[in-house]
Design an enzyme around this catalytic site. Structure first.
Site, short mmCIF file in Angstrom:
data_model
loop_
_atom_site.label_atom_id
_atom_site.label_comp_id
_atom_site.label_asym_id
_atom_site.label_seq_id
_atom_site.Cartn_x
_atom_site.Cartn_y
_atom_site.Cartn_z
N GLY A 286 18.53 3.58 -9.91
CA GLY A 286 17.25 3.80 -9.45
C GLY A 286 16.29 3.28 -10.59
O GLY A 286 16.39 3.54 -11.74
N ARG B 154 35.11 2.21 -8.91
CA ARG B 154 35.58 2.52 -7.45
C ARG B 154 34.33 2.07 -6.68
O ARG B 154 33.53 2.60 -6.06
CB ARG B 154 35.40 4.05 -7.38
N ASP C 145 22.68 9.25 -15.62
CA ASP C 145 23.93 9.49 -15.44
C ASP C 145 25.06 8.72 -14.61
O ASP C 145 26.13 8.39 -15.15
CB ASP C 145 24.17 11.19 -14.98
N THR D 109 15.22 7.56 -16.38
CA THR D 109 15.21 8.35 -15.02
C THR D 109 13.75 9.03 -14.91
O THR D 109 13.49 9.66 -15.83
CB THR D 109 16.41 9.31 -14.84
N ASP E 122 13.50 11.45 -13.21
CA ASP E 122 13.99 12.97 -12.90
C ASP E 122 14.07 13.62 -14.33
O ASP E 122 14.02 14.86 -14.20
CB ASP E 122 15.39 12.84 -12.32
N ASP F 41 16.70 14.08 -16.13
CA ASP F 41 17.78 15.10 -15.97
C ASP F 41 19.08 14.66 -16.77
O ASP F 41 20.14 15.03 -16.33
CB ASP F 41 18.13 15.06 -14.33
N ARG G 288 15.76 14.94 -7.66
CA ARG G 288 16.98 15.12 -7.13
C ARG G 288 17.34 16.74 -7.24
O ARG G 288 16.74 17.55 -6.70
CB ARG G 288 18.33 14.19 -8.07
O1 F6P Z 1 16.80 9.33 -9.50
C1 F6P Z 1 15.62 8.77 -9.22
C2 F6P Z 1 15.50 9.11 -7.75
O2 F6P Z 1 14.14 8.41 -7.42
C3 F6P Z 1 15.55 10.75 -7.12
O3 F6P Z 1 14.68 11.41 -7.76
C4 F6P Z 1 15.46 10.23 -5.96
O4 F6P Z 1 16.02 11.56 -5.35
C5 F6P Z 1 16.58 9.16 -5.68
O5 F6P Z 1 16.48 8.38 -6.98
C6 F6P Z 1 16.16 8.15 -4.48
O6 F6P Z 1 17.10 7.19 -4.55
P1 F6P Z 1 17.00 5.97 -3.40
O7 F6P Z 1 16.02 5.12 -4.28
O8 F6P Z 1 18.15 5.42 -3.29
O9 F6P Z 1 16.00 6.51 -2.19
#
Ligand code: F6P
Length: 367
Positions: free
Chosen positions: A15, A82, A120, A142, A144, A146, A188
């Site tokens: 992301g 994968r 990650d 990120t 997040d 995390d 997340r």
């Molecule tokens: O990891 C970044 C993040 O924005 C998270 O906070 C969220 O859960 C996820 O990606 C959303 O993913 P997508 O952009 O695939 O909807």
């Protein structure tokens, strides 16, 4: 010493987040200054699989420091070892190991070192390349926050700023209408955005995945506030938060993605329950991808530039297979594989939790 790096390939995986371009800029400018060529790989590891690579010169990275997103594009579907490549006759997804295709791209393009900017999932993708002896340096990103091994990732502070501003804005309308307002933020399985934005905005309730909540305690907190003349409540709710004994709410699943779960919906649920249980009118807001867009804040621009510079330092000193990280107020590095498939979550003794409790914030474990 081994032969020095001559050509770097840089990619952004997973992301996106504000600050990616600042890293691309820092790496490219520094590398060119040292006479090293730079190639941008499009859409993360997907571009490596599909041989979508383009040279980056000084002009290509000019004026991008403040730009959100990534000039290279990104993908959170590319898991090289994968990769989902379609479906079989029964409709089952077919996976293939496409590492070899990536290695061929690197060889034919003469790229001898990879700078991998990601979270990650991206580090998990990069780890097999390190094991094969390919020169890789990782840069953590990120919103997040995390990523295991780094106390701060760029993108996070911008997301916190955006979430805080949103919480401040709903504060005034909640007060005017004597409502409870539940704001769902991303993260997340980690509650870092909710915790920081919750503390910064003075939210009355903060719900994070690391502390499953008791709905009765939340409702009691709202009710007690009403008896004290505080006729509104702001709830800052992480998308991964869930009720004690319950489960996270999944908005959608994407089986072609290495991380197929997309969380979402908890704010709507909490808002509805608060209204039912307390009679206090309630609304919810889901901030979503607003938190990932737009220009990076100053802290993220600085951190991204520091990380870019640190990754080039590792390359010049032939310290490959490392992930540059932020620890104890400084940049250092760890083995890249260490961050693969792990998450850094909020600990119960985090000082922000204690500080929030000291000003009366409810975490849903007691009113
Ligand atoms: O990891 C970044 C993040 O924005 C998270 O906070 C969220 O859960 C996820 O990606 C959303 O993913 P997508 O952009 O695939 O909807």
């Amino acid at each position: 010493m081994n032969r020095p790096t001559r050509r770097i390939g840089v990619l952004t995986g997973g992301g996106d987040c504000p600050g990616l371009n600042a890293v691309i800029r820092a790496v490219t400018k520094d590398a060119l200054h040292h006479g090293i060529e730079v190639f941008g790989i499009e859409d993360g590891f997907l571009g490596l699989i599909e041989d979508r690579v383009r040279p980056l010169d000084d002009l290509a990275v000019s004026n991008i420091l403040t730009q959100g997103g990534t000039i290279l594009g990104s993908s959170n579907r590319a898991n090289t070892s994968r990769m989902s490549v379609g479906t079989d006759a029964k409709g089952n997804i077919v996976y293939k190991d496409l590492t070899e295709a990536c290695v061929i791209t690197l060889e034919t393009r003469g790229i001898d070192t990879l700078v991998v900017i990601g979270g990650d999932g991206t580090m998990s993708c990069a780890a097999p390349f390190v094991q094969r002896g390919i020169r890789v340096v990782g840069v953590p990103k990120t919103i997040d926050n995390d990523l295991w091994g780094s106390e701060l990732t760029f993108g996070h502070m911008t997301a916190v700023e955006i979430a805080t501003e949103a919480l401040d804005r709903v504060h005034t309308t909640a007060a005017s209408h004597h409502r409870a307002l539940v704001v769902e933020v991303m993260g997340r399985n980690a509650g870092w955005i909710a915790l920081s934005a919750g503390v910064a905005s003075g939210s009355d309730v903060i719900l994070i995945p690391e502390k499953p909540f008791d709905l009765d305690a939340v409702c009691e907190h709202v009710a007690i506030r009403s008896t004290k003349g505080k006729r509104f409540t702001i709830v800052c709710c992480a998308e991964g938060a869930y009720q004690m004994g319950g489960e996270q709410i999944v908005d959608r699943t994407d089986p072609t993605s290495p991380d197929p779960i997309r969380l979402g919906g908890i704010a709507r649920w909490v808002s509805g329950r608060i209204e039912d249980c307390t009679g206090v009118e309630s609304r919810h807001v889901v901030l979503g991808h607003v938190q990932r867009g737009g220009t990076p804040c100053a802290t993220d621009r600085v951190l991204a530039t520091l990380f870019g510079d640190a990754s080039m330092d590792r390359i010049l000193n032939q310290r490959y297979g490392r992930l540059v990280v932020w620890q104890h107020g400084a940049i250092t590095d760890i083995p890249l594989q260490d961050a693969a498939d792990k998450q850094r979550l909020v600990k119960p003794d985090d000082p922000m939790i204690a500080a929030a409790r000291s000003v009366g914030t409810c975490f849903g474990d007691e009113p």
